[in-house]
Design a protein around this motif. Sequence first.
Motif, mmCIF file in Angstrom:
data_model
loop_
_atom_site.group_PDB
_atom_site.id
_atom_site.type_symbol
_atom_site.label_atom_id
_atom_site.label_comp_id
_atom_site.label_asym_id
_atom_site.label_seq_id
_atom_site.Cartn_x
_atom_site.Cartn_y
_atom_site.Cartn_z
ATOM 1 N N UNK A 6 -1.392 57.147 114.250
ATOM 2 C CA UNK A 6 -1.395 57.589 115.647
ATOM 3 C C UNK A 6 -0.001 57.448 116.231
ATOM 4 N N UNK A 7 0.378 58.398 117.091
ATOM 5 C CA UNK A 7 1.676 58.294 117.743
ATOM 6 C C UNK A 7 1.616 57.153 118.743
ATOM 7 N N UNK A 8 2.733 56.508 118.989
ATOM 8 C CA UNK A 8 2.764 55.333 119.862
ATOM 9 C C UNK A 8 2.240 55.660 121.244
ATOM 10 N N UNK A 9 1.308 54.823 121.702
ATOM 11 C CA UNK A 9 0.812 54.940 123.059
ATOM 12 C C UNK A 9 -0.248 56.004 123.258
ATOM 13 N N UNK A 10 -0.491 56.844 122.260
ATOM 14 C CA UNK A 10 -1.458 57.922 122.463
ATOM 15 C C UNK A 10 -2.884 57.463 122.242
#
Length: 144
Positions: free
Chosen positions: A129-133
């Motif tokens: 997962x992309x950071x913060x998403x």
Amino acid sequence: MLGNEKGYSLIELMLALTVIGLLAAVAAPKVSHVLAVSRTQKVAADLQMLDAAAVMYEAEKGKPPAAGDIKVLEAYVENIGSVKPPTGSTVILDGAEHEVKGTAYLLKKETNGNPRATCDDKTAESFLPSRGSGTGSVGSGKGE
């Protein structure tokens, strides 16, 4: 004589089964999503492990491993024959579930010449997962 018998009526049993059926219908998509997240994390971990093995191969041999089958890394990965993607199962990419079509992980050369482990032509970063998403994580708030 039958007036003293205790038990459930047919209506009560049907109501209980209906409630159980509704709960199962609500829970099934959640279970499916949790399994997809689990498979996604497995693929990402496998690809990261294979990338690390490729770096060890290059450090020891002085050249990167050849593109293609991951079996060239067998000295660096225990049981490499059993390291396979979950074929036909769904994984999460870009926040959506996709079916895994490849039957094996492969080593592919990047434009800089370094080998990378891939699954369906995607590297480990594609499965993380992309950071913060919150994409791909259980309880991310999406669909809850």
